[in-house]
Enzyme design. Structure first.
Site, PDB file in Angstrom:
ATOM      1  N   ASP A 124       0.614  -0.629   0.135  1.00 22.77           N
ATOM      2  CA  ASP A 124      -0.068  -0.539   0.131  1.00 22.77           C
ATOM      3  C   ASP A 124       1.162   1.298   0.118  1.00 22.77           C
ATOM      4  O   ASP A 124       1.863   0.930   1.034  1.00 22.77           O
ATOM      5  CB  ASP A 124      -0.927   0.228   1.374  1.00 22.77           C
ATOM      6  CG  ASP A 124      -1.691   1.382   1.520  1.00 22.77           C
ATOM      7  OD1 ASP A 124      -1.237   2.246   0.873  1.00 22.77           O
ATOM      8  OD2 ASP A 124      -2.536   1.504   1.844  1.00 22.77           O
TER       9      ASP A 124
ATOM     10  N   TYR B 297       0.908  -0.267  15.013  1.00 26.14           N
ATOM     11  CA  TYR B 297      -0.199   0.149  13.786  1.00 26.14           C
ATOM     12  C   TYR B 297       0.676   0.698  12.806  1.00 26.14           C
ATOM     13  O   TYR B 297       0.412   1.806  13.025  1.00 26.14           O
ATOM     14  CB  TYR B 297      -1.539   0.098  14.200  1.00 26.14           C
ATOM     15  CG  TYR B 297      -2.566   0.151  13.529  1.00 26.14           C
ATOM     16  CD1 TYR B 297      -2.400  -1.366  12.583  1.00 26.14           C
ATOM     17  CD2 TYR B 297      -2.551   1.274  12.611  1.00 26.14           C
ATOM     18  CE1 TYR B 297      -3.621  -0.930  11.998  1.00 26.14           C
ATOM     19  CE2 TYR B 297      -3.421   1.287  11.271  1.00 26.14           C
ATOM     20  CZ  TYR B 297      -3.872  -0.027  11.163  1.00 26.14           C
ATOM     21  OH  TYR B 297      -4.994  -0.543  10.250  1.00 26.14           O
TER      22      TYR B 297
ATOM     23  N   LYS C 255      -2.682  -3.002   7.755  1.00 30.48           N
ATOM     24  CA  LYS C 255      -2.662  -4.207   7.758  1.00 30.48           C
ATOM     25  C   LYS C 255      -1.799  -5.156   6.567  1.00 30.48           C
ATOM     26  O   LYS C 255      -1.664  -4.500   6.076  1.00 30.48           O
ATOM     27  CB  LYS C 255      -4.399  -4.606   7.778  1.00 30.48           C
ATOM     28  CG  LYS C 255      -5.418  -4.486   8.807  1.00 30.48           C
ATOM     29  CD  LYS C 255      -5.655  -5.826   9.516  1.00 30.48           C
ATOM     30  CE  LYS C 255      -6.203  -6.469  10.509  1.00 30.48           C
ATOM     31  NZ  LYS C 255      -5.019  -6.345  12.017  1.00 30.48           N
TER      32      LYS C 255
END
Ligand code: F6R
Ligand code: MG
Ligand code: MG
Length: 366
Positions: free
Chosen positions: A11, A230, A233
């Site tokens: 991404d 984080y 994902k």
């Protein structure tokens, strides 16, 4: 001919949130890859699912090859430049390290690759998923490779009926790669005991026991383990060879008709059903639902045919309706219970601070 197929995804920026890459970004990645076609690369294909760009490459170098991984890394850097220029959200998000250091493992992008002697006719599938994690493939792989309820080839084909060897990775172990190999059908229950825990144990690869050939390669990176926090994902990519000593293409697809609940969805912190979507589908409802797409290719001397989008079929329209319903059923209960992931798997730190803040306000009485 011995060839390697490398599928690397990242991404690197998205229009309108975590939705889909821009055409200009995709063109920059494509242009960068194109310069290597016919030399280091035999062939390549660029696609996307949600906000993740997938680069598929065929070549004669081994797996984890620095030259091949650098080609992908450089293409993602080119795409990131465009993402920054266009103000795309999360530009360069999955490129977690500043410098390339041999291969992309541990740098952010997800990698699935295998080498094999090409069969005279060589079909394979590339799955790319968004808003979920590598364990999302656990159940479909178990059903397609080990359950005759989904793969009747296990009882019809002498080769397929010899079973498969699963290599499972413990993603919680960060001090190296902790793996175990389990053979089906003998160790089915052990396999199920591990694969039920999608957040920890994930299928890394599968080989046919009839001839030892690689059938499946999955990306198993855990961005959280790389960045320590984080950062999105680990939307997984997977390669699957089909037919003959492997499950048929349709047997591999069949379990995706379930739309099973997986981790991911909004903020990587929820439970949602995995929706089979057409390649190039953007994310939408509640930053999801978690989605998977599948392109089929045939290959000869490393040359790819045009892809066929296997979830672009009326049957999957019906599945998508059912999966939408499942998504709404879970979303109706908001934050409650299984609608959100267990505390340890929540991928935003905010709730931890909130809980810490409440800690001192608890009163104990006996
Ligand atoms: C990203 C994702 C999204 C984001 C959400 C909030 O892969 O799953 O659901 O987590 O859009 O994004 P931020 O916190 O970047 O505004
Ligand atoms: Mg994203
Ligand atoms: Mg994504």
């Amino acid at each position: 001919m011995r060839i390697t197929i490398s599928a690397i995804k990242a991404d690197i920026g998205s229009i309108g949130g975590h939705v889909r890459p821009s055409n200009a970004l995709l063109e920059a990645v494509n242009a960068s890859i194109r310069t290597h076609k016919g030399s280091t690369l035999i062939d390549a294909h660029i696609g996307f699912t949600g906000d993740d760009v997938a680069i598929l490459m065929t070549h004669t170098r081994p797996v984890s090859d620095p030259q091949i991984h650098k080609i992908a890394w450089d293409a993602f850097l080119q795409g990131t430049e465009v993402a920054k220029r266009q103000g795309l959200y999360g530009a360069g998000q999955d490129l977690l390290k500043d410098a390339f250091s041999g291969n992309v493992h541990g740098l952010g992008p997800g990698v699935a690759e295998f080498s094999f002697d090409e069969r005279p006719n060589e079909p394979f599938l590339m799955f790319t998923a968004d808003k979920t994690e590598p364990g999302a493939y656990n159940l479909p792989l178990y059903l397609a490779f080990a359950d005759p309820m989904y793969n009747t080839g296990l009882i019809l084909s002498p080769d397929v009926g010899q079973g498969f060897r699963f290599t499972i990775l413990d993603t919680q172990f960060t001090d190296g790669d902790r793996t175990i190999q389990l053979d089906t059908p003998e160790e089915l229950y052990d396999l199920a005991a591990l694969l039920r825990d999608n957040g920890r144990f994930v299928v890394r690869s599968i080989n046919a026991r009839s001839n030892g050939e690689p059938a499946v390669a999955c990306s198993t990176s855990r961005l959280r383990n790389i960045a320590g926090k984080y950062v999105g994902k680990d939307d997984p990519i997977m390669l699957v060879r089909t037919q003959k000593s492997f499950p048929a293409t349709g047997e591999v697809l069949a379990p995706f008709g379930i739309g099973h609940y997986v981790a991911g969805f909004m903020r990587g912190s929820h439970t949602g059903p995995l929706m089979p979507v057409c390649a190039g589908t953007a994310m939408s409802y509640f930053d999801g639902p978690p989605a998977v797409s599948c392109l089929a290719f045939s290959i000869r001397d490393g040359q790819l045919t045009e892809p066929v989008d296997l979830f672009d079929h009326p049957y999957w329209d019906w599945v998508r309706q059912r999966v939408s319903r499942k998504a709404c059923d879970m979303r109706a209960q908001g934050f409650s219970g299984p609608a959100m992931l267990p505390y340890a798997d929540l991928e935003y730190g905010g709730i931890k601070h909130r809980m810490e803040g409440l800690e001192t306000r608890f009163a104990v009485s006996k």
